[in-house]
Design a protein around this motif. Structure first.
Motif, PDB file in Angstrom:
ATOM      1  N   LYS A  99       0.829  -1.202   0.000  1.00 32.64           N
ATOM      2  CA  LYS A  99       0.000   0.000   0.000  1.00 32.64           C
ATOM      3  C   LYS A  99       0.864   1.252   0.000  1.00 32.64           C
ATOM      4  O   LYS A  99       1.818   1.359   0.768  1.00 32.64           O
ATOM      5  N   GLY A 100       0.518   2.191  -0.869  1.00 33.20           N
ATOM      6  CA  GLY A 100       1.267   3.434  -0.961  1.00 33.20           C
ATOM      7  C   GLY A 100       2.473   3.352  -1.882  1.00 33.20           C
ATOM      8  O   GLY A 100       3.065   4.384  -2.222  1.00 33.20           O
ATOM      9  N   ARG A 101       2.858   2.131  -2.269  1.00 28.76           N
ATOM     10  CA  ARG A 101       4.013   1.962  -3.156  1.00 28.76           C
ATOM     11  C   ARG A 101       3.616   1.415  -4.522  1.00 28.76           C
ATOM     12  O   ARG A 101       4.238   1.761  -5.528  1.00 28.76           O
ATOM     13  N   PHE A 102       2.613   0.557  -4.555  1.00 26.38           N
ATOM     14  CA  PHE A 102       2.167  -0.072  -5.809  1.00 26.38           C
ATOM     15  C   PHE A 102       0.808   0.495  -6.207  1.00 26.38           C
ATOM     16  O   PHE A 102      -0.028   0.801  -5.360  1.00 26.38           O
ATOM     17  N   THR A 103       0.590   0.583  -7.526  1.00 25.69           N
ATOM     18  CA  THR A 103      -0.698   1.023  -8.055  1.00 25.69           C
ATOM     19  C   THR A 103      -1.126   0.082  -9.174  1.00 25.69           C
ATOM     20  O   THR A 103      -0.375  -0.104 -10.141  1.00 25.69           O
ATOM     21  N   ILE A 104      -2.321  -0.499  -9.022  1.00 23.66           N
ATOM     22  CA  ILE A 104      -2.873  -1.355 -10.065  1.00 23.66           C
ATOM     23  C   ILE A 104      -3.842  -0.534 -10.897  1.00 23.66           C
ATOM     24  O   ILE A 104      -4.575   0.301 -10.368  1.00 23.66           O
ATOM     25  N   SER A 105      -3.802  -0.733 -12.211  1.00 20.90           N
ATOM     26  CA  SER A 105      -4.712  -0.004 -13.091  1.00 20.90           C
ATOM     27  C   SER A 105      -5.054  -0.868 -14.290  1.00 20.90           C
ATOM     28  O   SER A 105      -4.349  -1.832 -14.596  1.00 20.90           O
ATOM     29  N   LEU A 106      -6.139  -0.489 -14.958  1.00 19.58           N
ATOM     30  CA  LEU A 106      -6.637  -1.273 -16.092  1.00 19.58           C
ATOM     31  C   LEU A 106      -7.016  -0.346 -17.221  1.00 19.58           C
ATOM     32  O   LEU A 106      -7.762   0.616 -17.017  1.00 19.58           O
ATOM     33  N   ASP A 107      -6.473  -0.609 -18.391  1.00 19.60           N
ATOM     34  CA  ASP A 107      -6.835   0.122 -19.595  1.00 19.60           C
ATOM     35  C   ASP A 107      -7.772  -0.783 -20.392  1.00 19.60           C
ATOM     36  O   ASP A 107      -7.314  -1.705 -21.082  1.00 19.60           O
ATOM     37  N   ASN A 108      -9.076  -0.532 -20.274  1.00 22.53           N
ATOM     38  CA  ASN A 108     -10.049  -1.407 -20.932  1.00 22.53           C
ATOM     39  C   ASN A 108      -9.943  -1.344 -22.458  1.00 22.53           C
ATOM     40  O   ASN A 108     -10.162  -2.340 -23.136  1.00 22.53           O
ATOM     41  N   ALA A 109      -9.588  -0.185 -22.975  1.00 19.47           N
ATOM     42  CA  ALA A 109      -9.485  -0.039 -24.430  1.00 19.47           C
ATOM     43  C   ALA A 109      -8.359  -0.901 -24.996  1.00 19.47           C
ATOM     44  O   ALA A 109      -8.451  -1.407 -26.118  1.00 19.47           O
ATOM     45  N   ARG A 110      -7.297  -1.056 -24.224  1.00 22.31           N
ATOM     46  CA  ARG A 110      -6.143  -1.854 -24.659  1.00 22.31           C
ATOM     47  C   ARG A 110      -6.158  -3.272 -24.088  1.00 22.31           C
ATOM     48  O   ARG A 110      -5.239  -4.040 -24.345  1.00 22.31           O
ATOM     49  N   ASN A 111      -7.179  -3.585 -23.271  1.00 27.78           N
ATOM     50  CA  ASN A 111      -7.227  -4.891 -22.600  1.00 27.78           C
ATOM     51  C   ASN A 111      -5.919  -5.196 -21.890  1.00 27.78           C
ATOM     52  O   ASN A 111      -5.378  -6.306 -21.983  1.00 27.78           O
ATOM     53  N   THR A 112      -5.410  -4.212 -21.182  1.00 30.79           N
ATOM     54  CA  THR A 112      -4.112  -4.353 -20.520  1.00 30.79           C
ATOM     55  C   THR A 112      -4.198  -3.934 -19.061  1.00 30.79           C
ATOM     56  O   THR A 112      -4.735  -2.871 -18.738  1.00 30.79           O
ATOM     57  N   LEU A 113      -3.656  -4.784 -18.217  1.00 33.37           N
ATOM     58  CA  LEU A 113      -3.567  -4.545 -16.778  1.00 33.37           C
ATOM     59  C   LEU A 113      -2.147  -4.092 -16.468  1.00 33.37           C
ATOM     60  O   LEU A 113      -1.189  -4.591 -17.064  1.00 33.37           O
ATOM     61  N   TYR A 114      -2.012  -3.146 -15.543  1.00 31.39           N
ATOM     62  CA  TYR A 114      -0.698  -2.629 -15.168  1.00 31.39           C
ATOM     63  C   TYR A 114      -0.481  -2.743 -13.667  1.00 31.39           C
ATOM     64  O   TYR A 114      -1.428  -2.744 -12.877  1.00 31.39           O
TER      65      TYR A 114
END
Length: 125
Positions: A65-80
């Motif tokens: 927590k506070g160091r990692f960030t999860i995100s999702l680009d639905n247009a690119r079908n890519t998780l980061y």
């Protein structure tokens, strides 16, 4: 059938940053949860973060927590997974995973049906 392909792993010094990507191929249902897990040698696989595609709700393991960030680009079908302030204890094989349902908020391994092959992250002190 769903296929997950991770990329972005490598070696980094302690305190550094890295971004992992996971491309999602195939047909996902309307509701699904995506997550990152990690497993170091000799240890159990543990949940790092998860995100619900519908509302973007995110959940994190306390250690990141506070160091990692999860995100999702639905247009690119890519998780980061954006990782900063990396520590040697973050060293592990990182896997992305998909659960064709809502996120539990607990990042539980048995909930996830589809898995990628993993990408290694090594943090040196």
């Amino acid at each position: 059938q769903v296929r997950l392909v991770e990329s972005g792993g490598g070696s980094v010094e302690s305190g550094g940053s890295q971004v992992l990507s996971c491309e999602v191929y195939g047909n996902m249902p309307t509701r699904f949860c995506l997550a990152w897990f990690r497993q170091d040698v000799g240890k159990e696989r543990e949940g790092v973060a998860e995100i619900y595609h519908g509302g973007g709700n995110t959940y994190y393991h306390q250690s990141v927590k506070g160091r990692f960030t999860i995100s999702l680009d639905n247009a690119r079908n890519t998780l980061y997974l954006q990782m900063k302030s990396l520590k040697p204890e973050d060293t592990a094989m990182y896997y992305c995973a998909a659960n064709p349902s809502f996120c539990s908020g607990l990042i539980r391994l048995p909930d996830f049906r589809y898995w990628g092959q993993g990408t290694q992250v090594t943090v040196s002190s």
